[in-house]
Every structure is written in structure tokens, then in C-alpha cells.
Scaffold this motif. Structure first.
Motif, short mmCIF file in Angstrom:
data_model
loop_
_atom_site.label_atom_id
_atom_site.label_comp_id
_atom_site.label_asym_id
_atom_site.label_seq_id
_atom_site.Cartn_x
_atom_site.Cartn_y
_atom_site.Cartn_z
N GLU A 1 0.83 -1.18 0.00
CA GLU A 1 0.00 0.00 0.00
C GLU A 1 0.88 1.24 0.00
OE1 GLU A 1 -3.89 -1.06 2.30
OE2 GLU A 1 -2.21 -1.87 3.42
N PRO A 2 0.42 2.31 -0.68
CA PRO A 2 1.26 3.51 -0.79
C PRO A 2 1.37 4.25 0.54
CG PRO A 2 -0.91 3.96 -1.69
CD PRO A 2 -0.90 2.50 -1.33
N GLY A 3 2.44 5.01 0.72
CA GLY A 3 2.58 5.88 1.91
C GLY A 3 2.26 7.31 1.52
N ALA A 4 1.99 8.15 2.52
CA ALA A 4 1.61 9.53 2.27
C ALA A 4 2.73 10.30 1.59
CB ALA A 4 1.22 10.20 3.58
N GLU A 5 3.99 9.86 1.81
CA GLU A 5 5.12 10.61 1.25
C GLU A 5 5.10 10.60 -0.28
OE1 GLU A 5 5.21 7.91 3.11
OE2 GLU A 5 6.08 6.38 1.82
N GLU A 6 4.29 9.69 -0.86
CA GLU A 6 4.21 9.65 -2.32
C GLU A 6 3.33 10.77 -2.87
OE1 GLU A 6 3.19 5.65 -3.64
OE2 GLU A 6 4.29 4.84 -1.91
N PHE A 7 2.66 11.50 -1.98
CA PHE A 7 1.78 12.60 -2.42
C PHE A 7 2.23 13.91 -1.76
CE2 PHE A 7 -0.46 8.60 -2.16
CZ PHE A 7 -0.98 8.47 -3.44
N GLY A 8 1.68 15.04 -2.24
CA GLY A 8 1.96 16.30 -1.56
C GLY A 8 1.13 16.37 -0.29
N SER A 9 1.26 17.47 0.43
CA SER A 9 0.34 17.63 1.56
C SER A 9 -0.16 19.07 1.58
CB SER A 9 1.00 17.25 2.89
OG SER A 9 1.92 18.21 3.29
N ALA A 10 -1.36 19.24 2.14
CA ALA A 10 -2.02 20.54 2.11
C ALA A 10 -1.37 21.50 3.09
CB ALA A 10 -3.50 20.37 2.45
N ARG A 11 -1.53 22.83 2.82
CA ARG A 11 -1.05 23.81 3.80
C ARG A 11 -1.78 23.57 5.10
NH1 ARG A 11 -2.64 29.16 0.87
NH2 ARG A 11 -2.85 27.71 -0.86
N ALA A 12 -1.10 23.83 6.22
CA ALA A 12 -1.70 23.55 7.54
C ALA A 12 -2.45 24.78 8.04
CB ALA A 12 -0.62 23.15 8.53
N LEU A 13 -3.53 24.54 8.75
CA LEU A 13 -4.21 25.61 9.47
C LEU A 13 -3.59 25.72 10.86
CD1 LEU A 13 -7.99 25.12 8.61
CD2 LEU A 13 -6.62 27.15 8.18
N LEU B 1 -8.06 19.92 -0.06
CA LEU B 1 -7.68 20.25 1.32
C LEU B 1 -6.94 21.59 1.37
CD1 LEU B 1 -6.06 17.19 3.15
CD2 LEU B 1 -7.95 18.61 3.93
N ASP B 2 -6.01 21.76 0.44
CA ASP B 2 -5.19 22.96 0.42
C ASP B 2 -6.05 24.20 0.17
OD1 ASP B 2 -2.45 24.01 0.50
OD2 ASP B 2 -2.96 24.66 -1.56
N GLU B 3 -6.94 24.09 -0.81
CA GLU B 3 -7.80 25.22 -1.14
C GLU B 3 -8.79 25.52 0.00
OE1 GLU B 3 -7.92 27.38 -3.78
OE2 GLU B 3 -5.97 26.55 -4.34
N ALA B 4 -9.26 24.46 0.64
CA ALA B 4 -10.17 24.66 1.77
C ALA B 4 -9.44 25.36 2.90
CB ALA B 4 -10.74 23.31 2.23
N HIS B 5 -8.27 24.89 3.24
CA HIS B 5 -7.49 25.50 4.32
C HIS B 5 -7.18 26.96 4.00
CE1 HIS B 5 -5.93 21.43 6.17
NE2 HIS B 5 -7.23 21.62 6.32
N LYS B 6 -6.94 27.23 2.73
CA LYS B 6 -6.68 28.61 2.32
C LYS B 6 -7.86 29.51 2.70
CE LYS B 6 -6.17 30.82 -2.15
NZ LYS B 6 -6.03 30.43 -3.57
N ARG B 7 -9.06 28.96 2.66
CA ARG B 7 -10.28 29.72 2.99
C ARG B 7 -10.68 29.56 4.45
NH1 ARG B 7 -10.20 28.09 -2.08
NH2 ARG B 7 -11.10 29.37 -3.73
N GLY B 8 -9.84 28.91 5.24
CA GLY B 8 -10.15 28.73 6.66
C GLY B 8 -11.16 27.63 6.91
N ILE B 9 -11.38 26.79 5.90
CA ILE B 9 -12.35 25.70 6.04
C ILE B 9 -11.60 24.39 6.30
CG2 ILE B 9 -14.15 24.36 4.86
CD1 ILE B 9 -14.63 26.90 3.12
#
Lengths: 577, 464
Positions: A11-23, A109-117
Motif C-alpha cells: 500500500e502507498p505511503g503519504a510521502e508519495e503525495f503532496g500535503s495541504a497547507r496547515a491551518l 484540502l489545500d484550497e479549503a485550508h486557504k479559505r479557513g475551512i
């Protein structure tokens, strides 16, 4: 996902993908957040294939932000054969191809976090699809690494005290598997084998699934069907000690590695049992941060039909205190039927008679309808119900489309009645998709009352008196007062049984006190409230800011229109000096 | 003579006439005097006295009324409506409205104080709060109540008779058997009147978030009447489930009363004589009752042998019930206010209470028919049919609940139950004829129905 020659499912690990900006980490954000449940499939189609998808949802984040939503709740978007609306997960680390990819999710996730969601999603801990490679391996290789991942038995007699949940479709919690020659245990559909949590490898595998999504930046999980993780002979196999111990372990992973992320328990049980899912009150709770309050919702409907407050008063009086770090989630409607498991037989008959006049409106032990048709599209009742949702104790969860009063289609199978495409515009396919209408995953609502030509976001955006604008305004009002999310709840009583009045108070000294008065009856009602505790204060109505008469020694008299309600802030009188 | 006894009576005629609890409006008052006064606070800004007023009538025996008299030099402006008048250099007022006075009552009860003949008696084992201010809740016909927070409610009896008040007696008995069907007794104020013990006040658990059964039932009736085409069992406001639970509550309370105070038998002749006395009196005053007289007497004639009796509520109706978030409570065990006290304390059939509730269901629904504004006779007939359904449905749900909880169905003793219902209805006829003539049709219709039922049962030929 692939299988190696040793039959190990890779199974893939998360490191194979980007991650969203953090709130920013706010440990208590969920206590006053407004949640919005949206089905990815039903919200917005970005690639004209007739299915809503993650990119389509991302395009609509501005609307969600405008509405005032703090957190999105997404039912499962994992790879699945879709025999149970995606709750039958075939791969815990992949997105259903129609919805997009894991990368699309990270973008959302990234776009949502950008809007505070924030974004939380369903994770089914109890079971998976019978097409999951774990199950396929388990059937074929009883002695292999997955042989013990599920609950197998030579006969179908064990755990006889466990009830059957989907009584409409299942006759037993055991199903025979001809490949392995044994029976497997399933609390839900027979194509959803239960994972065997007595096996430490299963515990590790599922905690790693949590880590995978948390590493991508997700803000939490709604843990589906949590009461059923373990089985023990002689019990009803619900709410067992072992189940709670495992959830505590998951919570510790969040606290240690991912602070500010939350776990929400889906446990359709009595409040006195559900509070166990918050964990130890001595430490403010060490299990789930949130749990749904299931019995409250049918009682709101019952109280309004009976025109008296006691169905609500009763259930709130029976609701125990919860740990300081915990919060209820409350809702009027969601993607499931209006569940009537937590009411007596007499009350269930009553609810069917009142709210499901056509037999097709029933599903399992519940009613499959949306809010607006349940309330016969009565604007006054829609407002009253929404006001109750936004002011009773707990974080409110709105269901997509209810903010514009969308309808349902009871002629569709199972619970699809309430899962039709979001109605954005009066254009083709309700603006949901540009595909050929025949390709839509299910038809849009087209009847003259609830159809998309009549009910859609575009039209309601342009009308300041629409249900959409009203809902948005109430959410905005709610956000101005911490008492709604964080306050204590105290019912005021009153001699008029049709009026439900309560006070929410937050903080000492410079506190925020909100008084909510609701008329359950269709007729105008007077009520005398004992507000002597606030003698000398002035109630200020919250939507318009109008001060009402000063509270004196005598009972405070209010009159309410049919299905009317008031929200007041109770403030000390400021000295003119 | 104290300054109070000397100067207070002059203000009383005007003061009493303004009080809802003073039921003697229109009656010829011959004398008002302070019969007993007991000082509770005799020094400071507030003087407090417990006074029993003796009111003499030209047309009957004297009655006693209780006032808790406060005196201040300058009462708060909010007490203006409670003012009685000037006494000495102070103003006297009804102190149930005064926070300091109500706080004093709670303290005296907690500490079990005695002032002369007046004793403040906490129930054994009850923990009362150290201090609290009473909020006046409402002034009712026979008493005035204040609530202390959400834990306690104090009821001051306005009309006081010599002898133990059954309200206190039965609440004390029910507490001794751990009843959950009433608000538990916390304490009492007891005194002396004409040399006999008298009950002056009671402190009980406060059912803070509650509503009267009467208001609940009317909510259901209004919901029904607003639907043109739905039957009583089809409307959202259906009350039958509540009626059933109420029946269960009454049955359990009866069992507890029997457990605490025993049971007995009374010869039916004795009861029949009682009912006939009332009937004789009413028939002579209300000609409309004459056509029914024979039928009523026929029902009474069926009362023979012995009747099982025990202590009962005595004046049970929907207004004597409270719906709380936990279920139903019964309140006010004083019995029929017009009946002499020794009579109220006698054992009676529990069916008297059941009959009272059944009468109350009739009242709840039929009085609403009278209140409704109909455009024509058809509409009224339609409403009456709905009303019949509602009454039948809720009366039988109540009996079902009673039968379920007690193991004995009140309808199985049809003769006794019907006799009590008729007796109550006969009493209602005289009451309504005097005070609300347009309502007399409610008990009269019920009498017609009850007599017809009796005739059908006693002569099976008719029903064929």
C-alpha cells in the motif's frame, strides 16, 4: 495497490503525495464550528462524466465559504464497488476513480485550508468491501498474513445476541463463503465483512490508514459504525470495553502526532451509552472529540408535530454531561434515512404516520426524505427547525442542499432519495454537470415544487429574502456569540407546553448569555418566562438588534407567531454615565 | 391588642376583594377580624407576622384566611400592588412578594424553628439550601406559591381550616413510601386554629420544567380542531399516549396511598346516600336536570354491597397533573375545596379519582367546542364528532394505562365508575348554571350519554 508473490498487499505511503497547507492548531475549533455534509458525487461535476468529483467540489469552495461553513464533512470517497454508497471500501488509500485522485484530494484540502475551512471524512473502521484485497487474501489463504483479518467461524451460531441492523435486506450476521468453506461475520451488508480487531495486525493496519490521511493534512475523521469493532459471546457485541480501548489508542495517535485533528464517533445509541465514546471525563475526554446525538433529531420532529416541547425536553434531560473537551454533533437530516432506532415502538409508529405517509418513504428503520418535503415546504417550519439546529447544544451539521430547501425523489432505490445532484442553476442538469442528462449518476429533481428550475442557488442568491440568505444570516449571527457553541444549556420551562425556551451561557464575569424561545405550535402562543436571574437586564433580539423591555421581578411575557422563534442576547443595562 | 390587630382590619375589605384567592366575592361579609397573629420578625427594617383572618358571613359559617403580613417604612415600589395599608408608622403588605420574607421562611424551615404556636418542620432527612430567595410563581384560588431556585417550592395555604390538611397528610404518607408520582415533601408550617392543629404551608420539590395536564390536553384539542378532515387518531397532536401514561401514574399513586394508609370497605348504601343528597339538592335548583333524574337514580340504585375504599386524591382532574420531562406528577391533594375537611379525609373509592379524570377529558374537549366560533350548525356538528372521538380515545387510553399499572380495569366496575362520573357531572351542572350558564351543556350532555349507556347495558334488548 498490488500484491507481491508473498501475498503481501502493498500500500502507498503519504510521502508519495503532496500535503495541504496547515491551518493554525486550534484545539477547540470543533466545539463551535458549523459543519456541512456534502456528497462528492452529488455536488459538482468538473469533467462532464455525470459524477460529481473532488475538483468540482474544490471549484465550489467559495460558495461554501460564503455560506459560513467552518468544516466540510465528506462521506467516503475511497475506491469502492459502491454497493453501499462508498461505505464498502475496496482500498483505504485510494480515491474512487470517478471522484479523482489522491492528488485531487490534497488540492481540495489545500484550497479549503486557504479559505479557513477544515475537512473531515468518513472512515469505516468496522468493515471493508468483500472486494478488498485483504478479504480476497483471507478467503484464499486461511494461513496467510491476512487469514485472521476477518471474523471466521465454522458455523453461524456464535454471537447470537447481536441484533441485525439492516433488517430489510439481511437475515443473519453470518454469511457462508464457499471459497474458504467458513462463515464470516458482518454487522451490516453481507458484502461488508467485519475486520477482526482481536488481531493486532488489523489494529496496526487501520491506525496506519489514519496516519496516511492525517499526513496529507486532513482535519479529522467521522468514524463510521464504531460500536461494533469487537465481538464477545453473551453480549450484544456493541459498545464493548475492547472497542473503547482501541479508540483510546487512536486518540493518542492524534494527540501525540497530529494535534488539533478530531475524531467524531458515529454511534447510533442512547446518549448515556454514547458518552462512553468521549472517554474519561477526568482528563476532559480521551476517546472521540465528538459524537452524533442521534435521538435528538427525531424528537425535534415529534415535538413540532405534537405541538409540545416535551419530546425534546425529555431527551435533553436524559442526556448526561459530557467531558470538557468534547462536543455533540447535531443534525436535522443527513445522507442516511431519518433514523428511528432510538425511539420507542409507539413513537416510531407515530413518526411513520406523520412523516412517511407513502410506504416508499420508509427505509430500514427510518424515513428517507429531505428536510423541506418532511416539513411540507413550510418556510416557517424550515426556519424554526434550522434555528433549533443552530441553537441547541452541539455543533450543527447542515446537509448539502437543505440551505436552499431541496426536495427528494422517493422513487429511487434505498437511500438515494436524498442524494440527488445539487441544484446550482435553472440550466441543464441543474448546473451540476454539463454532461448529457442521461449520463447523470442519478436524475435531478424535476417536480414543479422542488425541481431545479424553482429551487437553485443562483436564484436564491439573487433574492435577499430566500431561504439561502436567511440560513447564511443565521449562521453569521450564531458566530457572533460564543454561547451557541461553548455555552452551558439550561431549559427554562414555562407554563405553556408548546414553547421551548432555553438559555445558553458561556464564561464567567464578561459572559455571553443567549436566550432562545421557540414555538412548537402552528398557532400563535404567549409564554411567561421566569427570567428573575437576569433582573434589570435587557434582552436584545439577535437578528435585528431591537432591545425588548427590561427584565423585572414579574414573569417576562413574550408572544410568538405560529412556529416562531426568538434569539436574544441578555445584556446588563449600561449606565448612561 | 396589638397595633396590627387594631389597624389592619380597616384595610381588609378593600384588600381581600382584590385577591383571587378570596372566594367570597359577592357574599355578604358580616365581619373581618385578625383571629390569630404570630410575630416572626419583630425588629428591623422588615416586621413579619403570620395572620389568620376570620371572615364572618351573613349566609354561612365563618371562614379563615391566611396572610403573611410584612411591614416596612418604605416598601419597594414593586410591592405597590401587594400593599394592604398603613399600620402605625409603617406600610403593611403581602410579604409573599418580599424577598427578605421568603428567604426567612426557608431559613426557619431549615432550622426547624418554632414561634409561639407556629412550627416550621423540615421532613426528616431533607437537606435544605442554606439560603434562597423565593420567586412568586402564581396566585391560585386556594394558595400562593414561591419557588426557591429549581429545588423547592413553598405553598402558603390561603383558606385554612382547623384540622390536618389532607394535602400535607397525603404528601407525607407518599414520601414515606418513596413515591415518584408526586413532588416530594420537604417540610411544612403548622399552627393552631381554634385549638386544633392547622396546616399553614408546605415546602416541596419543585418540578421546574413542567406544564399542566390541562394545557397539554388543550394543545392537542386545538391541533385536532384545526384539521378539517382528520380523525382524532390521525392528527399530530394526538394525546392518547400521554393519557395512557397519566392513567399509569394515577394507578401507581393509588397503590402507594393504599400501601401507606391502608384500605377498607364502606357500605355502598352510605355512598349512595351521599350521592343522592347532592342530586336532591341540585335537582331542586336546576330544572334542566329533571329529565335525567330518573336515569341517574337508576345508576345510583345499582350501588349495593360493600365498596373497596382507601385514601384518594379526591379532586383529581387535568389541572391537578403536571407533565415534567420525566413523566407525570399529581399535585394538590386537598380534595374538593367546598367539602368539609373531615369528609375530605375519609376513605373513598379510587374510582372517584378515575371518574374525575374522565370528566376532565370531556371538559377539555367540549369546552373548546363552545369557545370556538362556528359559522354554521354543520361546522359545529363536525367539531362535535371530532370532540367525541377525542374524548373516547383519551378516556379509554387513560383507563388502559390505569388497568395496565394496577392490574384492574376501572371499566370492569362500570356501575361504580358511572355513579361517580354522574355525581361529578351533577356537581358541575350546579356550578356552571351559577357561574357560566353557557357551559352547563357540557355536564348535561355527559349525563345524557352516561344514562343512555346505563340503559343499554341494563336492558340488552335495546342495543339489539
Amino acid at each position: 495497490m498490488s500484491e507481491t508473490s508473498e501475498h503481501i498487499v502493498e500500500e502507498p505511503g503519504a510521502e508519495e503525495f503532496g500535503s495541504a497547507r496547515a491551518l493554525e492548531v486550534e484545539p477547540d475549533w470543533f466545539k463551535s464550528a458549523v459543519f456541512y455534509e456534502v456528497l462528492v458525487r452529488a455536488f459538482n461535476d468538473s469533467n462532464r462524466d455525470g459524477f460529481g468529483d473532488l475538483r468540482g467540489l474544490t471549484e465550489k469552495l467559495d460558495y461554501i465559504q460564503w455560506l459560513g461553513v467552518d468544516c466540510l464533512w465528506l462521506p467516503p470517497f475511497y475506491d469502492s464497488p459502491l454497493r453501499d454508497g462508498g461505505y464498502d471500501i475496496r482500498d483505504f488509500r485510494a480515491v474512487l476513480p470517478e471522484f479523482g485522485t489522491v492528488d485531487d484530494f490534497v488540492t481540495l484540502l489545500d484550497e479549503a485550508h486557504k479559505r479557513g475551512i477544515r475537512v473531515i471524512t468518513d472512515l469505516v473502521m468496522n468493515h471493508c468491501s468483500d472486494q478488498h484485497p485483504w478479504f480476497e487474501e483471507s478467503r484464499r489463504n486461511p494461513d496467510g498474513p491476512y487469514g485472521d483479518f476477518f471474523v471466521w467461524s465454522d458455523d453461524d451460531t456464535r454471537y447470537a445476541d447481536a441484533r441485525i441492523i439492516f433488517v430489510d435486506t439481511e437475515t443473519s450476521n453470518w454469511t457462508y463463503d464457499p471459497v474458504r468453506g467458513q462463515f464470516y461475520w458482518h454487522r451490516f451488508f453481507s458484502h461488508q465483512p467485519d475486520l477482526n480487531y482481536d488481531n493486532p495486525a488489523v489494529q496496526e493496519a487501520m491506525i496506519d490508514v489514519l496516519r496516511f490521511w492525517l499526513d496529507l493534512g486532513i482535519d479529522g475523521f467521522r468514524l463510521d459504525a464504531v460500536p461494533y469493532l469487537y465481538e464477545r459471546e453473551g453480549t450484544n457485541c456493541e459498545n464493548l470495553t475492547e472497542t473503547h480501548a482501541f479508540l483510546k489508542r487512536c486518540r493518542k495517535v492524534l494527540d501525540d502526532e497530529y494535534p488539533g485533528r478530531v475524531m467524531l464517533a458515529e454511534a447510533n445509541q442512547w446518549p448515556s451509552d454514547v458518552v462512553e465514546y468521549f472517554g474519561d471525563p477526568e482528563v476532559g475526554g480521551d476517546e472521540c472529540h465528538m459524537a452524533f446525538h442521534f435521538p435528538l433529531m427525531p424528537r425535534i420532529f415529534m415535538a413540532v408535530r405534537r405541538e409540545n416541547r416535551f419530546p425534546i425536553s425529555e431527551i435533553l434531560a436524559q442526556t448526561p454531561a459530557i467531558p470538557s473537551g468534547a462536543q455533540w454533533g447535531i443534525f436535522l437530516r443527513n445522507h442516511d434515512e431519518l433514523t428511528l432506532e432510538m425511539v420507542s415502538d409507539e413513537e416510531r409508529d407515530y413518526m411513520y404516520a406523520e412523516y412517511a405517509k407513502d410506504p416508499r418513504m420508509k427505509a430500514n428503520i427510518g424515513i428517507r426524505r429531505r428536510l423541506a418535503p418532511l416539513l411540507e415546504n413550510d418556510r416557517n417550519q424550515l426556519e424554526l427547525f434550522t434555528a433549533l439546529l443552530l441553537s441547541l447544544p452541539g455543533s450543527p451539521v447542515l446537509y448539502y442542499g437543505d440551505e436552499i430547501g431541496m426536495g427528494d425523489n422517493i422513487w429511487l432505490g434505498d437511500r438515494d432519495a436524498v442524494r440527488s445532484p445539487m441544484q446550482w442553476t435553472p440550466d441543464r442538469n441543474a448546473g451540476f454537470s454539463q454532461c448529457d442528462p442521461g449520463r447523470l449518476y442519478q436524475p435531478t429533481i424535476m417536480d414543479p415544487v422542488y425541481g431545479y428550475q424553482a429551487v437553485n442557488v443562483e436564484a436564491q442568491s439573487n433574492s435577499s429574502t430566500s431561504l439561502l440568505h436567511w440560513t447564511r444570516h443565521m449562521i453569521e449571527v450564531r458566530k457572533r456569540h460564543t454561547a451557541f457553541g461553548l455555552g452551558d444549556f439550561h431549559e427554562l420551562g414555562g407554563s405553556n407546553p408548546s414553547v421551548l425556551a432555553y438559555v445558553r451561557t458561556h464564561g464567567d464575569g464578561e459572559n455571553d448569555t443567549v436566550l432562545c424561545v421557540n414555538n412548537m405550535s402552528r398557532f400563535p402562543q404567549p409564554v411567561e418566562l421566569d427570567l428573575s436571574e437576569w433582573e434589570g437586564c435587557v434582552p436584545v433580539e439577535l437578528t435585528g438588534g431591537v432591545p425588548f423591555p427590561r427584565i423585572g421581578q414579574l414573569p417576562f411575557l413574550l408572544t410568538l407567531p405560529g412556529h416562531g422563534f426568538y434569539w436574544f442576547s441578555i445584556k446588563p443595562v449600561e449606565d448612561p454615565a | 391588642m396589638t397595633v396590627l390587630a387594631e389597624e389592619l382590619p380597616a384595610h381588609l375589605p378593600e384588600y381581600l376583594a382584590r385577591q383571587r384567592w378570596f372566594p367570597a366575592k359577592g357574599r355578604p361579609v358580616s365581619e373581618i377580624a385578625v383571629a390569630t397573629e404570630q410575630s416572626l420578625i419583630d425588629d428591623g427594617a422588615l416586621l413579619l407576622d403570620l395572620c389568620l383572618l376570620r371572615v364572618g358571613f351573613a349566609d354561612g359559617p365563618a371562614e379563615f384566611f391566611q396572610v403573611l403580613v410584612g411591614r416596612r417604612h418604605e416598601p419597594a415600589s414593586e410591592l405597590e400592588h401587594a400593599t394592604i395599608g398603613a399600620v402605625g408608622d409603617r406600610i403593611a403588605f403581602d410579604a409573599m412578594w418580599d424577598h427578605e420574607a421568603t428567604a426567612f421562611l426557608l431559613t426557619a424551615l431549615r432550622e426547624g424553628r418554632t414561634y409561639g404556636d407556629v412550627r416550621f418542620v423540615p421532613e426528616p432527612g431533607v437537606e435544605l439550601p442554606a439560603k434562597g430567595v423565593g420567586r412568586l410563581l402564581g396566585v391560585e384560588q386556594s394558595n400562593t406559591s414561591v419557588a426557591y431556585g429549581e429545588k423547592s417550592i413553598f405553598k402558603l395555604f390561603r383558606k385554612v381550616s382547623p384540622g390536618l390538611n389532607p394535602d400535607l397528610e397525603l404528601h407525607r404518607a407518599l414520601r414515606s413510601v418513596g413515591s415518584n408520582e408526586v413532588a416530594s415533601l420537604q417540610g411544612a408550617v403548622e399552627g393552631l386554629l381554634e385549638g386544633e392543629p392547622a396546616t399553614l404551608g408546605m415546602l416541596q420539590d419543585f418540578a421546574s420544567n413542567s406544564a399542566e395536564g390541562w394545557a397539554m390536553a388543550l394543545t392537542s384539542v386545538r391541533d385536532l380542531f384545526a384539521e378539517a378532515d382528520l380523525y382524532a387518531d390521525e392528527v399530530g397532536g394526538d394525546f392518547a399516549a400521554e393519557s395512557r401514561r397519566l392513567g399509569e401514574t394515577v394507578a401507581v399513586a393509588h397503590r402507594e396511598l393504599a400501601q401507606a394508609l391502608g384500605t377498607g370497605v364502606r357500605p355502598a348504601d352510605e355512598l349512595r346516600a351521599q350521592l343522592e343528597t347532592r342530586l336532591d339538592a341540585v335537582v331542586s335548583q336546576v330544572p334542566e336536570l329533571a329529565p335525567h333524574e330518573k336515569g341517574i337514580r337508576a345508576v345510583y340504585a345499582r350501588l349495593t354491597g360493600d365498596i373497596a375504599v382507601q385514601r384518594v386524591h379526591g379532586d383529581l382532574h387535568l389541572g391537578q397533573t403536571l407533565r415534567t420531562p420525566k413523566g407525570w406528577l399529581l399535585i394538590d391533594f386537598e380534595g374538593e375545596p367546598a367539602t368539609p375537611l373531615p369528609e375530605r379525609r375519609r376513605m373513598d373509592s379510587p374510582l372517584r379519582d378515575v371518574a374525575g379524570m374522565l370528566r376532565s377529558f370531556d371538559y377539555a374537549v367540549y369546552h373548546q367546542v363552545i369557545l370556538d366560533e362556528h359559522t354554521d350548525e354543520n361546522e359545529e356538528q363536525q367539531l362535535l364528532r371530532r370532540a367525541d372521538e377525542w374524548a373516547i380515545r383519551n378516556r379509554s387510553a387513560f383507563c388502559d394505562g390505569y388497568a395496565f399499572a394496577s392490574g384492574s380495569d376501572p371499566r370492569a366496575q362500570a356501575a361504580v365508575l358511572r355513579a361517580y362520573e354522574l355525581d361529578k357531572a351533577v356537581y358541575e351542572v350546579i356550578y356552571e348554571t351559577r357561574s357560566r350558564p353557557t357551559w352547563a351543556v357540557i355536564p348535561l350532555s355527559s349525563i345524557t350519554r352516561l344514562v343512555a349507556e346505563e340503559e343499554r347495558e341494563s336492558d340488552p334488548q335495546i342495543s339489539l
